[in-house]
Design an enzyme around this catalytic site. Structure first.
Site, mmCIF file in Angstrom:
data_model
loop_
_atom_site.group_PDB
_atom_site.id
_atom_site.type_symbol
_atom_site.label_atom_id
_atom_site.label_comp_id
_atom_site.label_asym_id
_atom_site.label_seq_id
_atom_site.Cartn_x
_atom_site.Cartn_y
_atom_site.Cartn_z
ATOM 1 C CB SER A 1 -0.971 -0.437 0.760
ATOM 2 O OG SER A 1 -0.294 -0.604 2.638
ATOM 3 C CD GLU B 1 1.746 8.815 4.780
ATOM 4 O OE1 GLU B 1 1.105 8.280 5.873
ATOM 5 O OE2 GLU B 1 2.305 9.447 4.574
ATOM 6 C CE1 TYR C 1 -9.626 14.789 6.628
ATOM 7 C CE2 TYR C 1 -9.151 15.348 8.788
ATOM 8 C CZ TYR C 1 -10.085 15.361 7.237
ATOM 9 O OH TYR C 1 -11.365 15.595 7.766
ATOM 10 C CB ALA D 1 -5.220 18.248 12.853
ATOM 11 C CG ASP E 1 0.938 16.379 15.878
ATOM 12 O OD1 ASP E 1 1.297 15.334 16.627
ATOM 13 O OD2 ASP E 1 2.387 16.621 14.700
ATOM 14 C CG HIS F 1 3.753 9.004 19.896
ATOM 15 N ND1 HIS F 1 3.965 10.519 20.423
ATOM 16 C CD2 HIS F 1 2.580 9.536 18.412
ATOM 17 C CE1 HIS F 1 2.789 11.359 19.314
ATOM 18 N NE2 HIS F 1 2.694 10.988 18.389
ATOM 19 C CD GLN G 1 7.232 7.751 12.043
ATOM 20 O OE1 GLN G 1 7.242 7.663 10.887
ATOM 21 N NE2 GLN G 1 5.885 8.575 12.313
ATOM 22 C CG PHE H 1 9.617 12.947 7.959
ATOM 23 C CD1 PHE H 1 9.459 13.299 8.577
ATOM 24 C CD2 PHE H 1 9.940 12.041 7.253
ATOM 25 C CE1 PHE H 1 7.670 13.410 8.362
ATOM 26 C CE2 PHE H 1 8.361 11.261 7.413
ATOM 27 C CZ PHE H 1 7.412 12.463 7.713
ATOM 28 C CG HIS I 1 1.248 2.086 4.372
ATOM 29 N ND1 HIS I 1 0.271 2.135 3.679
ATOM 30 C CD2 HIS I 1 2.093 3.571 5.012
ATOM 31 C CE1 HIS I 1 0.312 3.179 3.982
ATOM 32 N NE2 HIS I 1 0.454 4.113 4.470
#
Length: 289
Positions: free
Chosen positions: A14, A16, A48, A50, A107, A147, A174, A214, A264
């Site tokens: 898949s 992103e 997407y 926030a 976030d 995280h 991640q 990143f 992914h």
């Protein structure tokens, strides 16, 4: 290790993407998608923002993917949202024909005074299930290396388990470069009853400074030997790409040989590195829909 022997005959993949901000970017991404569709992806997700920062672009990109005959999945962040706003957006997704969502906390954007009515991604997952039943396949995020905002590794693991218990179907991690961290996370989650598939998130290495920046911002660990090699390559773009292809292909080989349920790819709206990694893995044309 022989890559062709390391991977099963068909491995779900898949991709992103992020929503482009210019007409040129929209056309470039359209071409990138067409190249990657040759790999028969299970789905293609779109990030997407926030607070509405990229939501219109997200919906347009997801609609384009659906129109191209592929399964489009929208990221869906809940920070700063109300139950009514989430309910409205779910109805829109249903009307578009979206059947898969990546449910995230997100976030808090600058200028927002509160988290809204959803404090955690698990709250969003539970709400979606209560509102729409099994209409959506719900992906959630997993963090093999923790995280960056978690108090501890154990607290982070518990937060992941809560998302699964709330109704998540599967998870995407991640990105990481340490296969042991991934398998340890999966084992620890399963011991706590969270046994949904955990798909490794794969970040191709094409730009050294961009990757390191990143990684630092999202808490992903870049092993010291990779950092030093990238620093040693300096501005040698071709050398960085060649090194990156070797490193990431080997990581994918390790993951697939030990039973990872798919891959992914964080494409960064590029196709060349993903196509070459999958070619080396023997995955061209593999996958399920």
């Amino acid at each position: 290790m022989n890559a062709a022997n390391a991977a099963p005959a068909a491995v779900p993949v898949s991709f992103e993407f992020f929503p482009p901000k210019t007409p040129e970017g929209i056309e470039k991404l359209r071409a990138v998608r067409q190249q990657l569709y040759a790999l028969q992806p299970q789905f293609c997700s779109v990030t997407y923002g926030a607070g509405g920062s990229t939501q219109d672009g997200t919906l347009q990109a997801v609609q384009a993917i659906l129109d191209e005959g592929q399964q489009g999945a929208s990221h869906f962040t809940c920070v700063g949202a109300s139950r009514d706003s989430v309910r409205e957006r779910l109805a829109l997704f249903q009307s578009m024909g979206v059947r898969r969502l990546v449910a995230l906390r997100g976030d808090l954007p600058s200028g927002y005074g509160s988290m809204g009515e959803f404090r955690y991604a698990a709250d969003l997952v539970a709400f979606i299930r209560a509102e729409t039943g099994d209409h959506f396949h719900l992906e959630v995020a997993a963090y093999p290396e923790m995280h960056p905002q978690s108090r501890s590794a154990q607290a982070d693991l518990q937060a992941y388990v809560a998302k699964v218990q709330a109704g998540a179907n599967s998870a995407i991690t991640q990105f990481f470069f340490n296969a042991d961290a991934y398998f340890r996370f999966v084992d620890e989650a399963r011991k706590l009853g969270a046994d949904v598939p955990v798909v490794p998130g794969i970040m191709p290495i094409t730009n050294a400074s961009g990757l390191l920046r990143f990684a630092d911002s999202c808490g992903a660990e870049v092993p010291r030997w990779i950092r030093l090699r990238l620093q040693g390559l300096g501005d040698d773009a071709a050398g960085i790409r060649a090194f990156g292809l070797d490193v990431v292909t080997h990581l994918c080989e390790q993951l697939l040989a030990a039973g990872a349920p798919g891959l992914h790819f964080y494409t960064m709206n590029q196709s060349t590195a993903v196509l070459e990694i999958c070619r080396r893995l023997g995955l061209a044309g593999a996958g399920t829909r």
